[in-house]
Enzyme design. Structure first.
Site, PDB file in Angstrom:
ATOM      1  N   LYS A  58      63.643  35.218  15.847  1.00 36.46           N
ATOM      2  CA  LYS A  58      64.700  34.422  16.475  1.00 36.46           C
ATOM      3  C   LYS A  58      66.031  35.165  16.405  1.00 36.46           C
ATOM      4  O   LYS A  58      66.767  35.239  17.398  1.00 36.46           O
ATOM      5  CB  LYS A  58      64.843  33.058  15.760  1.00 36.46           C
ATOM      6  CG  LYS A  58      63.708  32.085  16.034  1.00 36.46           C
ATOM      7  CD  LYS A  58      63.811  30.828  15.167  1.00 36.46           C
ATOM      8  CE  LYS A  58      62.559  29.960  15.314  1.00 36.46           C
ATOM      9  NZ  LYS A  58      62.542  28.756  14.497  1.00 36.46           N
ATOM     10  N   GLN A 102      64.625  25.896   9.291  1.00 43.08           N
ATOM     11  CA  GLN A 102      63.260  26.386   9.492  1.00 43.08           C
ATOM     12  C   GLN A 102      62.295  25.579   8.628  1.00 43.08           C
ATOM     13  O   GLN A 102      62.521  25.392   7.431  1.00 43.08           O
ATOM     14  CB  GLN A 102      63.190  27.880   9.130  1.00 43.08           C
ATOM     15  CG  GLN A 102      61.870  28.539   9.458  1.00 43.08           C
ATOM     16  CD  GLN A 102      61.579  28.617  10.952  1.00 43.08           C
ATOM     17  OE1 GLN A 102      62.486  28.576  11.779  1.00 43.08           O
ATOM     18  NE2 GLN A 102      60.319  28.720  11.303  1.00 43.08           N
ATOM     19  N   ASP A 128      66.888  22.702  18.237  1.00 42.77           N
ATOM     20  CA  ASP A 128      65.433  22.524  18.089  1.00 42.77           C
ATOM     21  C   ASP A 128      64.964  21.259  18.815  1.00 42.77           C
ATOM     22  O   ASP A 128      63.774  21.094  19.065  1.00 42.77           O
ATOM     23  CB  ASP A 128      65.076  22.371  16.598  1.00 42.77           C
ATOM     24  CG  ASP A 128      64.349  23.586  16.019  1.00 42.77           C
ATOM     25  OD1 ASP A 128      63.803  24.384  16.798  1.00 42.77           O
ATOM     26  OD2 ASP A 128      64.341  23.712  14.783  1.00 42.77           O
TER      27      ASP A 128
HETATM   28  N1  GUN Z   1      58.613  26.148  11.964  1.00 43.66           N
HETATM   29  C1  GUN Z   1      57.678  26.549  12.847  1.00 43.66           C
HETATM   30  N2  GUN Z   1      58.158  26.426  14.109  1.00 43.66           N
HETATM   31  C2  GUN Z   1      59.408  25.930  14.006  1.00 43.66           C
HETATM   32  C3  GUN Z   1      60.403  25.594  14.956  1.00 43.66           C
HETATM   33  O1  GUN Z   1      60.253  25.715  16.168  1.00 43.66           O
HETATM   34  N3  GUN Z   1      61.561  25.128  14.442  1.00 43.66           N
HETATM   35  C4  GUN Z   1      61.765  24.979  13.119  1.00 43.66           C
HETATM   36  N4  GUN Z   1      62.937  24.501  12.713  1.00 43.66           N
HETATM   37  N5  GUN Z   1      60.858  25.278  12.212  1.00 43.66           N
HETATM   38  C5  GUN Z   1      59.686  25.753  12.658  1.00 43.66           C
END
Ligand code: GUN
Length: 291
Positions: A58, A102, A128
């Site tokens: 990311k 996350q 998100d």
């Molecule tokens: N953990 C796995 N995928 C994601 C996601 O898209 N967002 C977040 N915040 N945590 C994750």
């Protein structure tokens, strides 16, 4: 690599994500002319290897598109208060337009703790799309942040020119971050939508009715070619690490790609689009400063 033995068109999610990221970068350049740099903060607790890879990807993609990205790293045993502090600081920072925590939170398996931390994110920074207000707007068909993985799936379907109006779509999995929002998006596109899950009777029979199948359950190779209607579009959201180290989806690719009309691979399908959609959401958050 082209596979003449497969009937399905295999979607190149990486190439599609690169195209979206180029659009995002162009919008970032337009914002730069107004002295705005979109900023993303990722709160990462602990050192789970899969989370570390996601967060690194990311951050790299954000920087490649000209966003300002910061990872706030906390120890695995960080308290709820420490996590809340990190979120509140990002919420209050005018240079930050998107905030995400996350998941999973390593030392906080309790859903209540996870809720307290993730719900502290400011609604206007919820890139998100996990907050109840974002999910509620989506369910109502009103504008708001759309969770990144379902948003990426819809872009893939549009790119592959898969018709949705009036078609049968089956979403396998009812999670709040993929299954449910995916179903709302398909419904908004006028598909007839079924959400299947672990208690669904005759899952193969339900899936066989679908023109569009979205597999999001976290069970390696669950959806088999023998379950599919010939020509169906199959989106594989699963990312499962096998004991031998291989990464596979929720769809048995080899059998499914001999029946489906369109299919996404794992890796290189939905995953890269999820990240591109996160950047899209973050830039959209920054663009609100213009209005
Ligand atoms: N953990 C796995 N995928 C994601 C996601 O898209 N967002 C977040 N915040 N945590 C994750």
């Amino acid at each position: 690599m082209a596979r003449p033995d497969l009937t399905a068109r295999v979607v190149d999610g990486k190439a599609l994500a690169n195209t979206l990221q180029a659009e995002v970068a162009a919008r970032v350049a337009r914002l730069a002319a107004r002295d705005i740099t979109p900023g993303l903060v990722v709160v990462l607790a602990g050192d789970d290897p899969a989370s570390a890879v996601y967060v690194r990807n990311k951050a790299r993609a954000a920087e490649a598109c000209g966003l300002r990205s910061r990872v706030v790293r906390l120890p695995a045993e960080a308290s709820v208060d420490a996590l809340l502090d990190a979120v509140h600081t990002a919420n209050a920072d005018p240079q930050v337009h998107g905030v995400l925590v996350q998941l999973p939170l390593p030392s906080h398996p309790s859903p209540e703790h996870v809720r307290r931390v993730t719900r502290a994110i400011a609604p206007e920074k919820d890139v998100d799309g996990f907050l109840p207000v974002s999910q509620g707007l989506l369910a109502l068909g009103e504008p708001g942040f759309v969770p990144c993985t379902p948003a990426g799936c819809m872009r893939i379907l549009a790119h592959a020119q898969v018709p949705l109006r009036g078609r049968r779509a089956v979403v396998v999995g009812r999670s709040a971050i993929v299954g449910k929002p995916m179903a709302h998006l398909l419904l908004a596109a006028d598909a007839t939508v079924t959400i299947a899950h672990s208690h669904t009777e005759d899952l193969p029979g339900v899936v066989r009715e679908a023109d569009v199948v979205v597999a999001a359950v976290g069970r390696p190779g669950l959806v088999h070619g023998g379950w599919l209607k010939p020509g169906a579009a199959v989106l594989d959201v699963g990312i499962n690490r096998l004991p031998d180290g291989r990464l596979v989806g929720d769809v048995d690719f080899e059998s499914a790609a001999r029946v489906a009309g369109v299919i996404t691979p794992v890796p290189g399908g939905v995953g890269p689009m999820t990240i591109a959609c996160l950047l899209d959401n973050t830039v959209r958050a920054a663009e609100r400063e213009l209005s």
